[in-house]
Design a protein around this motif. Structure first.
Motif: not given
Length: 391
Positions: A209-210, A212-215, A217
């Motif tokens: 889930g992370m 793409e948005t929070d590499r 994490t």
């Protein structure tokens, strides 16, 4: 048991019929009074045919023959036909072989009495001095032989029952030990794998889930997956070493933890043989037939069997040489590991779990395992080249 009883009945019927025919033929040439003929014929038929059930009803047969002889001696001439006398001997022997002592005494007394009646009523020779030798010959000697057979049969039955009970006890103990060990391993593996897989699943979902948005994490999640995987492998190795820690020789040899390596396969035998040679066990390898590819499970099983057999030879055998023979058929691989000195000759005992583990692996793959300690120590294994193919 029923088939055995029928077989014994058939075995008894044939001699009884032949003896009856012998008695009838003997009567045709016997110089008897015409009035005594029917009674002697009846005595011959009764005494000889009764032997057909001498094992099932030994007391009835013995008393029936005694009664027939006594009645014939009182009503006509005494029965001196060979068939009748042989029937008397067999009846007394059967009574001694299959009856308790009290009933045997009754059967022997009845037949002795019938002989006394026959001797005393014999018009050609009624000398009372013949009573004792006749009783000894026709009653005492058959009774002694039958009693000896009964004692031997009882002893054999007792020893057989003891052996069967001991085998049942050993089998039950082995089953319980294997079941307890499997339950313990299952509990350990369940706790370990369930925890590791749960961590991996949660972190994998979070990392996906992370991604793409929070590499950063996502990277920490994947790092947690790697840590959980490595931890699970370490715990698995610890658990397997724990299962071997009750072997004092293995604990003394394994000074350092075993490294985590991929599962071995049968093509790694050369490396195993070299390792054993460096440890002091010379392995002589012979191969028959054309080597064929093995299923992954069979390959691992075959490797472990050879490894355990050679390890046993190294730890427990006084011999410094082991023979490894491989034979490839179209569908079967045969493995034989032999040492001249039997396992245990070196004075270092083992728990036997290695042998149980070998047997379980081989059975799971559809093969068979036999041990031979008649000349040294030999392990023979037959494995299908593919799981599911009969060995």
């Amino acid at each position: 048991m029923a088939s055995r009883s029928r077989l014994e009945l058939l075995i008894d019927i044939a001699p009884a019929v032949l003896l009856c025919l012998l008695g009838v033929v003997e009567l045709t040439d016997s110089p008897l009074n015409p009035e005594a003929g029917p009674q002697h014929l009846l005595a011959v038929v009764v005494t000889t045919c009764a032997l057909a059930v001498r094992r099932r009803h030994p007391l009835t047969v013995a008393l029936g023959i005694a009664t027939a002889m006594a009645l014939t001696a009182l009503g006509a001439e005494p029965s001196d036909e060979v068939a009748v006398l042989l029937a008397l001997i067999v009846a007394v022997y059967s009574a001694a072989a299959y009856l308790p002592t009290v009933q045997l005494v009754a059967a022997a007394a009845a037949n002795s009495a019938s002989l006394v009646v026959a001797i005393l009523n014999d018009p050609s020779d009624s000398d009372p001095g013949n009573v004792v030798p006749t009783i000894v010959l026709f009653v005492v000697l058959p009774a002694v032989v039958g009693a000896a057979y009964r004692r031997r049969r009882t002893a054999v039955q007792h020893l057989t029952a003891q052996a069967e009970e001991l085998q049942r006890t050993r089998d039950e103990q082995a089953r319980r030990a294997v079941a307890a060990e499997r339950q313990r391993i299952a509990r350990e593996l369940h706790d370990l794998v369930a925890h590791a897989v749960s961590v991996i699943a949660v972190q994998a979902e979070a990392g996906r889930g992370m991604l793409e948005t929070d590499r950063a994490t996502a990277g920490r999640a994947f790092a947690a997956i790697a840590d959980a995987s490595r931890g699970a492998l370490v715990e698995l190795a610890r658990l397997l070493r724990l299962l071997r820690d009750d072997d004092p020789v293995a604990s003394a040899v394994a000074a350092e933890p075993e490294p985590l390596v991929p599962q071995p396969h049968f093509d790694d035998l050369d490396r195993l043989v070299s390792t054993m040679g460096a440890a002091g066990l010379t392995v002589r390898t012979a191969t028959e037939g054309l080597p064929r590819p093995l299923d992954q499970g069979v390959s691992l099983c075959a490797y472990r069997v050879v490894q355990e057999s050679l390890t046993n030879a190294l730890k427990h055998s006084a011999s410094e040489v082991a023979e490894l023979r491989l034979r490839y058929d179209e569908h079967v691989l045969e493995i034989e590991v032999h040492t001249d000195a039997g396992v245990g000759d070196s004075g270092r005992g083992g728990t036997g779990k290695g042998l149980v583990g070998m047997w379980e692996r081989v059975v799971v793959c559809g093969g068979s395992l036999t041990l031979d300690v008649s000349a040294g120590f030999t392990v023979r294994v037959r494995l299908p080249l593919a799981v599911g193919v009969p060995a």
